[in-house]
Design an enzyme around this catalytic site. Sequence first.
Site, PDB file in Angstrom:
ATOM      1  N   ASP A 164      -4.243  -3.762 -11.292  1.00 53.23           N
ATOM      2  CA  ASP A 164      -4.033  -2.914 -10.159  1.00 53.23           C
ATOM      3  C   ASP A 164      -4.549  -1.591 -10.684  1.00 53.23           C
ATOM      4  O   ASP A 164      -5.582  -1.725 -11.438  1.00 53.23           O
ATOM      5  CB  ASP A 164      -2.852  -2.884  -9.535  1.00 53.23           C
ATOM      6  CG  ASP A 164      -2.820  -2.436  -8.002  1.00 53.23           C
ATOM      7  OD1 ASP A 164      -3.346  -1.329  -7.874  1.00 53.23           O
ATOM      8  OD2 ASP A 164      -2.308  -3.379  -7.371  1.00 53.23           O
ATOM      9  N   HIS A 213      -1.491   2.922  -5.807  1.00 52.34           N
ATOM     10  CA  HIS A 213      -1.392   1.389  -5.287  1.00 52.34           C
ATOM     11  C   HIS A 213      -0.443   0.766  -6.273  1.00 52.34           C
ATOM     12  O   HIS A 213       0.561   0.044  -6.033  1.00 52.34           O
ATOM     13  CB  HIS A 213      -2.717   0.708  -4.777  1.00 52.34           C
ATOM     14  CG  HIS A 213      -2.648  -0.499  -4.114  1.00 52.34           C
ATOM     15  ND1 HIS A 213      -2.729  -1.524  -4.908  1.00 52.34           N
ATOM     16  CD2 HIS A 213      -2.623  -0.677  -2.745  1.00 52.34           C
ATOM     17  CE1 HIS A 213      -2.643  -2.594  -3.911  1.00 52.34           C
ATOM     18  NE2 HIS A 213      -2.588  -2.128  -2.937  1.00 52.34           N
ATOM     19  N   SER A 538      -0.635  -6.543   0.320  1.00 51.44           N
ATOM     20  CA  SER A 538      -0.487  -5.770  -1.094  1.00 51.44           C
ATOM     21  C   SER A 538       1.018  -5.697  -1.558  1.00 51.44           C
ATOM     22  O   SER A 538       1.560  -5.781  -2.870  1.00 51.44           O
ATOM     23  CB  SER A 538      -1.077  -4.459  -1.340  1.00 51.44           C
ATOM     24  OG  SER A 538      -2.557  -4.629  -1.285  1.00 51.44           O
TER      25      SER A 538
END
Length: 879
Positions: A164, A213, A538
Amino acid sequence: MVRLSLAACLFAGLSSAVQFDTVEKKKSSSRLPGAYIVEFEDGKSTSGFNKEVAGQATTRLEFDYKLFKGVSIQFNDLEKADDLAANIAALPAVKNMWQVKVYSIPDPQIEWVGTPGVDHAISRKKRAINETEADTFSPHVMTQVNKLRAKGITGKGVKVAVIDTGIDYKHPALGGCFGPDCLVSFGTDLVGDDYDGYNTVYPDDDPMDCQGHGSHVAGIIAAQENSMGFTGVAPDVSLGAYRVFGCDGEAGNDVLIAAFNQAYEDGADIITASIGGASGWSEEPWSVAVSRIVEQGVPCTVSAGNSGDVGMFYASTAANGKKVMAIASYDNSQYVALLNTSHYTVNDSSTKIEFGSTAGSPAAWGGVTLPLWAPNYDTTVVNGGCDAYPDDTPDLSGYIVLVRRGTCTFVQKAQNAAAAGAKYIMLYNNAGGTSAIDVSTVTGILAAGMVTADLGAQFISLLKEGSTVTLEMSDGSDGKVTLTQSRNGVTGGSVSTFSSWGPTWEMDVKPQFGAPGGSILSTYPTKKGSYAVLSGTSMSCPAVAGIIALISEVRGTLDPTLIENLLSANANPQLFNDGSKFYDSLAPVPQQGGGFIQAYDAAYATVLLSHSSLSFNDTDNFVSVLNFTIENTGSEDIEIDISHIPTTTVYTLIEDSIYPDSFPNEFTDGAASLEFSESKVSVGAGDSVTIEVIPTPPEGLASERLPLWSGYIAINGSDGTSLSLPYQGLAGSLHDAQVLASDDTWISKSTDESLAAVPANTSFTLPAAGTNDSSATLPALVWYLALGSAELRAEVIPVSLSAPNATSKSIGEPANFPMLWNAMGSNSLAWAGKLVNGSFAPAGQYKISYRALRIFGDASESSDWDKSESPVFSIKYAE
């Protein structure tokens, strides 16, 4: 006795379709010009390769891994790149060669983000149906994680790698440190802060997250106890952070391949990535690399994608890889809102009433004390604030304008209010919870925000009575936050409408199953606010990775096939929901796979199935019989009943069209019938039985519209076992479906992001052959694929001035062709006149002739290619 019923577990949650705006959508990949991934044959000399590229290319990444050996290269001269690539692909040492593609950082919808530098003091206000219920974390309750945690199962000793944006390992809830004795105990930064997907990587050993994220993903897996009152699914795992994005931009598939292989070689037990782009082809290089890792015994979870609005056959890579678990999203059972605490008064009363709101952008709410004004007192209006305000509207500079969410964009609502003098705008939701809004582009607006639907209705009621409602706003700098949770019967527990549909173009079942992904509270980088509520696949993907860690602790194995089968068999298929209501049939398999996972049931199951799904393919490739095995690992004999529940059949294509329908696709009556070799069996302790499944596809359907039929085989045992096995098939021919219409190619300008067609015979002046000019407007070769195509080819055809309709011989393919493993939809290539053979097309008039290979097509058969020609255009070169 069929325990799998149409009344599958219903929860309450995010109603995205009602809200009229979007959640996370992952962009499709795009090619990185002049960049290639080269995989070498084991044991063969690479001297020929080294000689070929010497002085011609720079190395992006080296792949010196057990499962992937090779290099990614960037040719120095883009004009010669394709010639050199063709030479390299023919070398004996080269096993595979692919173009480098880039994928965007996922962009989940932000429901709430904390204030940086502030320790939030939570005021908890739970509004549940049963106020005596324990205030547990809803995603854990929905997936039975709470039941495993109650038994002390926490994932201890399991290593989970997160591919990520990195992880803010200094976050107190993420361990506060990086290294062997920390929660984030391993990993690396493969790219550096400034990497954007197109430039050079500068790796280092510090996988700190500067985007956000990855930290949210990490908290879903393993957050430690914190002031927000939640923990991760498996808080005792060891996390690995593999950073593949810079602070902004995209990531190449070469970087992603390297990250997965590095995590594998670093001993990761589970690898998860909430990244991807539209594909549908398992032969994509990133998908191939991940599948190899799964084959070595490491479960890999990848988010299924966030393009549910596109409709069917929009599986995402690398989730579409063989044996890779593609994870769908389901709506949370609770509206979760963390709101900045402010106050309001009614009719200048001295009594201040506390309320919460989500700040938008801009957010200059500090010290603002103003009365409310609303353009409409109808709390059911679907287009509140969407029209220009009447001429007799008062000057709104002294008010906070209250508008209901719906129909038009937030910006349009703000523009209409600003035109009447407004500086502050507050929306009230038309569904549960709140979300952050961005109207920063609207001149004059100083602050925006959102309150819940209930509070908005309360404000409107007071205004309608003639009361003055004055808001005393907080900008959140005091750190006071109100946590609200409430059930919603509209979409809770259903597949999120943003969750991408499968199957793949070769009819593999995708997604495999799903978990909560809508409105999920988790950690965020401390510099960005420490905590956030986000929505997207996600969020569901890492939850499944954490659940796999828990199951492995119970069962003592990480076998990917066994775990996938367990999760699918014990999942709960949910009723279909279009975003506004539930229907009386189960959601189709290409939307939810096996269904909503149940961790505890999977962890302790004693009856095992040998498959996670069955695919009977399409009419041309129809599989007339498949089988599955039921194994009883328990200590007692059991009696098993086998039956099936079909879902509604779904048409892929619009009627009388070659193009796919968008969500929600048209449903139709008619379902497959299944026969079983045995519908009642006795399975002894330690024994197994194999069941044959013979399908009869539905009849009387419009096969040219590619109707996909699906359903669930129910396996119910005398010991209380209740399992299901998803199946699917297609009553039509994918091969016969046209993938490219004759008029779906055109010429645009390379500077036009909308890819609008230019008039026929438009002339372009290109940079001198062999030179680059970034300011030049090039012809953009544009194509629109109705369905996916494994190979797209193009030829440059001269057009005679005297006989424009005459067919001339091709002078070659444009550079960068062919295009492999294409998703459906539009794409383009800016063309500077270069051909694949390295030469340049002479100045003159041309058209581009395209061929797109049909699904299941034979490249050697001319009839298996759909053809299209672009309009005529002219090129000349600058002096």
